[in-house]
Design a protein around this motif. Structure first.
Motif, PDB file in Angstrom:
ATOM      1  N   LEU A  16       1.093  -1.611  18.379  1.00 43.25           N
ATOM      2  CA  LEU A  16       0.459  -1.694  17.055  1.00 43.25           C
ATOM      3  C   LEU A  16       0.620  -3.067  16.410  1.00 43.25           C
ATOM      4  O   LEU A  16       0.958  -3.188  15.227  1.00 43.25           O
ATOM      5  N   ASN A  17       0.363  -4.094  17.204  1.00 46.31           N
ATOM      6  CA  ASN A  17       0.332  -5.429  16.621  1.00 46.31           C
ATOM      7  C   ASN A  17      -0.782  -5.487  15.584  1.00 46.31           C
ATOM      8  O   ASN A  17      -1.856  -4.900  15.761  1.00 46.31           O
ATOM      9  N   GLN A  18      -0.545  -6.175  14.494  1.00 48.68           N
ATOM     10  CA  GLN A  18      -1.508  -6.211  13.399  1.00 48.68           C
ATOM     11  C   GLN A  18      -2.889  -6.690  13.850  1.00 48.68           C
ATOM     12  O   GLN A  18      -3.916  -6.247  13.336  1.00 48.68           O
ATOM     13  N   ASN A  64      11.468  -3.612   9.172  1.00 46.59           N
ATOM     14  CA  ASN A  64      10.342  -4.493   8.856  1.00 46.59           C
ATOM     15  C   ASN A  64       9.072  -3.663   8.761  1.00 46.59           C
ATOM     16  O   ASN A  64       9.037  -2.496   9.156  1.00 46.59           O
ATOM     17  N   ARG A  65       8.048  -4.243   8.199  1.00 43.07           N
ATOM     18  CA  ARG A  65       6.795  -3.528   7.971  1.00 43.07           C
ATOM     19  C   ARG A  65       5.621  -4.431   8.325  1.00 43.07           C
ATOM     20  O   ARG A  65       5.711  -5.655   8.218  1.00 43.07           O
ATOM     21  N   THR A  66       4.553  -3.808   8.742  1.00 43.88           N
ATOM     22  CA  THR A  66       3.337  -4.520   9.128  1.00 43.88           C
ATOM     23  C   THR A  66       2.185  -3.999   8.281  1.00 43.88           C
ATOM     24  O   THR A  66       2.017  -2.786   8.123  1.00 43.88           O
ATOM     25  N   LEU A  67       1.402  -4.903   7.738  1.00 41.77           N
ATOM     26  CA  LEU A  67       0.284  -4.526   6.878  1.00 41.77           C
ATOM     27  C   LEU A  67      -0.952  -4.202   7.708  1.00 41.77           C
ATOM     28  O   LEU A  67      -1.232  -4.887   8.705  1.00 41.77           O
ATOM     29  N   LEU A  68      -1.670  -3.168   7.317  1.00 39.24           N
ATOM     30  CA  LEU A  68      -2.984  -2.968   7.918  1.00 39.24           C
ATOM     31  C   LEU A  68      -3.867  -4.165   7.565  1.00 39.24           C
ATOM     32  O   LEU A  68      -3.642  -4.835   6.550  1.00 39.24           O
ATOM     33  N   PRO A  69      -4.881  -4.458   8.372  1.00 40.89           N
ATOM     34  CA  PRO A  69      -5.707  -5.649   8.114  1.00 40.89           C
ATOM     35  C   PRO A  69      -6.341  -5.637   6.730  1.00 40.89           C
ATOM     36  O   PRO A  69      -6.654  -4.580   6.178  1.00 40.89           O
ATOM     37  N   GLU A  70      -6.542  -6.804   6.201  1.00 39.92           N
ATOM     38  CA  GLU A  70      -7.201  -6.926   4.907  1.00 39.92           C
ATOM     39  C   GLU A  70      -8.701  -6.717   5.081  1.00 39.92           C
ATOM     40  O   GLU A  70      -9.287  -7.099   6.090  1.00 39.92           O
ATOM     41  N   VAL A  71      -9.301  -6.095   4.082  1.00 41.29           N
ATOM     42  CA  VAL A  71     -10.737  -5.821   4.093  1.00 41.29           C
ATOM     43  C   VAL A  71     -11.364  -6.486   2.874  1.00 41.29           C
ATOM     44  O   VAL A  71     -10.798  -6.454   1.780  1.00 41.29           O
ATOM     45  N   TRP A  72     -12.521  -7.094   3.092  1.00 41.79           N
ATOM     46  CA  TRP A  72     -13.218  -7.769   1.998  1.00 41.79           C
ATOM     47  C   TRP A  72     -14.600  -7.163   1.806  1.00 41.79           C
ATOM     48  O   TRP A  72     -15.262  -6.762   2.753  1.00 41.79           O
ATOM     49  N   ASN A 100      11.105  -6.836   5.519  1.00 48.38           N
ATOM     50  CA  ASN A 100      10.284  -8.012   5.837  1.00 48.38           C
ATOM     51  C   ASN A 100       8.901  -7.638   6.357  1.00 48.38           C
ATOM     52  O   ASN A 100       8.735  -6.649   7.068  1.00 48.38           O
ATOM     53  N   ILE A 101       7.909  -8.443   6.017  1.00 47.41           N
ATOM     54  CA  ILE A 101       6.550  -8.284   6.533  1.00 47.41           C
ATOM     55  C   ILE A 101       6.415  -9.075   7.818  1.00 47.41           C
ATOM     56  O   ILE A 101       6.693 -10.275   7.860  1.00 47.41           O
ATOM     57  N   VAL A 102       6.005  -8.397   8.895  1.00 49.06           N
ATOM     58  CA  VAL A 102       5.869  -9.029  10.208  1.00 49.06           C
ATOM     59  C   VAL A 102       4.538  -8.616  10.817  1.00 49.06           C
ATOM     60  O   VAL A 102       3.912  -7.649  10.387  1.00 49.06           O
ATOM     61  N   ASN A 103       4.116  -9.328  11.864  1.00 48.75           N
ATOM     62  CA  ASN A 103       2.887  -8.968  12.582  1.00 48.75           C
ATOM     63  C   ASN A 103       3.140  -7.963  13.679  1.00 48.75           C
ATOM     64  O   ASN A 103       2.229  -7.248  14.101  1.00 48.75           O
ATOM     65  N   GLN A 104       4.385  -7.905  14.165  1.00 51.62           N
ATOM     66  CA  GLN A 104       4.733  -7.018  15.258  1.00 51.62           C
ATOM     67  C   GLN A 104       5.927  -6.163  14.835  1.00 51.62           C
ATOM     68  O   GLN A 104       7.055  -6.658  14.756  1.00 51.62           O
ATOM     69  N   PRO A 105       5.738  -4.886  14.537  1.00 55.85           N
ATOM     70  CA  PRO A 105       6.857  -4.052  14.090  1.00 55.85           C
ATOM     71  C   PRO A 105       7.857  -3.794  15.202  1.00 55.85           C
ATOM     72  O   PRO A 105       7.524  -3.757  16.386  1.00 55.85           O
ATOM     73  N   SER A 106       9.120  -3.597  14.807  1.00 55.59           N
ATOM     74  CA  SER A 106      10.180  -3.274  15.746  1.00 55.59           C
ATOM     75  C   SER A 106      11.262  -2.506  14.997  1.00 55.59           C
ATOM     76  O   SER A 106      11.253  -2.424  13.766  1.00 55.59           O
ATOM     77  N   LEU A 107      12.225  -1.954  15.729  1.00 49.91           N
ATOM     78  CA  LEU A 107      13.318  -1.231  15.095  1.00 49.91           C
ATOM     79  C   LEU A 107      14.334  -2.163  14.471  1.00 49.91           C
ATOM     80  O   LEU A 107      15.162  -1.758  13.663  1.00 49.91           O
ATOM     81  N   SER A 108      14.322  -3.423  14.875  1.00 41.82           N
ATOM     82  CA  SER A 108      15.190  -4.402  14.218  1.00 41.82           C
ATOM     83  C   SER A 108      14.540  -4.819  12.915  1.00 41.82           C
ATOM     84  O   SER A 108      13.429  -4.435  12.602  1.00 41.82           O
ATOM     85  N   ASN A 109      15.251  -5.635  12.152  1.00 44.56           N
ATOM     86  CA  ASN A 109      14.690  -6.078  10.865  1.00 44.56           C
ATOM     87  C   ASN A 109      14.627  -7.595  10.837  1.00 44.56           C
ATOM     88  O   ASN A 109      15.562  -8.263  11.226  1.00 44.56           O
TER      89      ASN A 109
END
Length: 402
Positions: A124-126, A35-43, A393-402
């Protein structure tokens, strides 16, 4: 037509066999999913447009992130990204004249500066990232090309790297286009804090000749010697990964060498890092296979120094680290050790320069390139190789599982 029982049974076997055949075929894309976590969006305008004071930029716009370089300084994880907002190149003035970001205005890349994110969260929670804003702009680089609007009419602040120098200051290495000859080169900016702001030096890095037609710097100290990795034309007539020694004050390079990683292929985005006592290098390559359901495009590869840390020698190529996802794939990133785990940072390339920035995938929730990260595993039996994976998958909390 008469069909007896035996013929009907055989017919069913044939039909069922055909229907089941695709299910029984071994999937050649059965890599480990992460799974992957996005860096915060910037406006913007608070980030890019000076608080909205410029009358040409009078509305909020999302500003993407790309080329993430992750580093740990003073117990905090910092991620440096280029900005990436096609809207910057599309907004017109009140005279309906498009801003001049030649020669790349039509490619969709418009990158006028660098932004910084930081986190002290072990997981590293988003939600834990702090946004520090823009810390270096092309308009403030003395040697870079400028424009009447003040943003630099090339907008080519591509991938950067940051290190802590021997004097305790923080040095950003970045590419841009020279104002005197329109060639892309690499410069240095200095800050007292890893969060910036960074002040560019009056001239770029030098060699016996101009250090031109180079980009995507990565700098690392091995023993008592500093080295710089970068992209430049190499063997086979395409972009290649080079390495050179660089002096401790970061003013000039010497002993440049084409590492011959994939002669003839297009390579960019090198990032050098240590795992234990081993020097590793990753880079973006466009040799990914074009096969459904994952179209060809960028992928991230990795290699380890043969003789345990000589950057100007052969590398033992290990192959793919981040498999492509989307179209045209996965690009420029970094690997960092943080709170007893390893993390891979990278950006998607779903919205390539010719796609019109229109979402094309169910999990694509943005319309520009965006930095993201995954928790990864290290293979101790292979001198610390990052186990290959495909972002999922996009998640807020990354882990080694998917």
């Amino acid at each position: 037509m008469n069909i007896n029982k035996n013929n009907f049974t055989n017919f069913n076997k044939i039909v069922i066999g055909v229907m089941l055949t695709p299910i029984l075929v071994v999937n050649s894309y059965a890599e480990t999913l992460r799974n992957r976590t996005l860096l915060p969006e910037v406006w913007a305008p608070n980030l890019i447009w000076d608080g909205g004071n410029n009358p040409h930029f009078n509305k909020w716009q999302p500003v993407g992130s790309a080329d993430p370089t992750a580093k740990v300084f003073n117990g905090t994880l910092y991620v440096y990204t280029s900005t990436d907002s096609k809207e910057l190149c599309q907004i017109r003035s009140d005279k309906l004249q498009k801003h001049a970001y030649a020669p790349w205005a039509n490619t969709g890349f418009c990158m006028p500066g660098y932004q910084v994110f930081s986190s002290a969260d072990a997981s590293l929670n988003q939600s834990t990232w702090q946004k520090h804003g823009l810390v270096l702009r092309q308009k403030d680089v003395p040697w870079a090309r400028k424009s009447a609007e003040g943003w630099g009419n090339s907008a080519t602040m591509w991938a950067a790297d940051v290190v802590e120098g021997d004097d305790g200051k923080y040095y950003m290495f970045f590419p841009s286009v020279r104002g005197d000859n329109n060639h892309q080169t690499i410069g240095v900016a200095v800050a007292d804090s890893p969060a910036g702001p960074f002040v560019a030096r009056p001239a770029p890095i030098a060699t016996t000749n101009n250090f031109d037609h180079v980009f995507d710097p990565s700098v690392i100290k091995v023993g008592n010697q500093w080295y710089i990795f970068y992209a430049k034309n190499g063997s086979g007539g395409n972009k290649a990964i080079w390495a050179a020694k660089i002096d401790a004050n970061f003013n000039y390079i010497y002993n440049p060498l084409d590492l011959m990683l994939e002669p003839g292929s297009y390579l960019e985005g090198p990032h050098a890092y240590m795992i234990g006592n081993d020097l590793w290098l990753q880079w973006a390559s466009v040799t990914a296979p074009a096969q459904w359901p994952y179209p060809g495009g960028y992928q991230i590869k990795q290699a380890v120094a043969w003789n345990n840390n000589n950057p100007l020698s052969n590398f033992d190529q290990r192959g793919i680290m981040v498999h492509p996802f989307g179209n045209p794939g996965t690009n420029h990133g970094s690997v960092v050790s943080w709170e007893n785990n390893y993390w891979a940072f990278y950006h998607d390339h779903l919205n390539g320069k010719n796609s019109g920035y229109t979402p094309t995938a169910p999990n694509q929730i943005h319309n520009y390139r965006r930095a993201m990260y995954s928790l990864v595993e290290i293979d101790a039996s292979k001198r610390g190789e990052v186990k290959p994976f495909r972002p999922d998958n996009i998640v807020n909390q990354p882990s080694l599982s998917n």
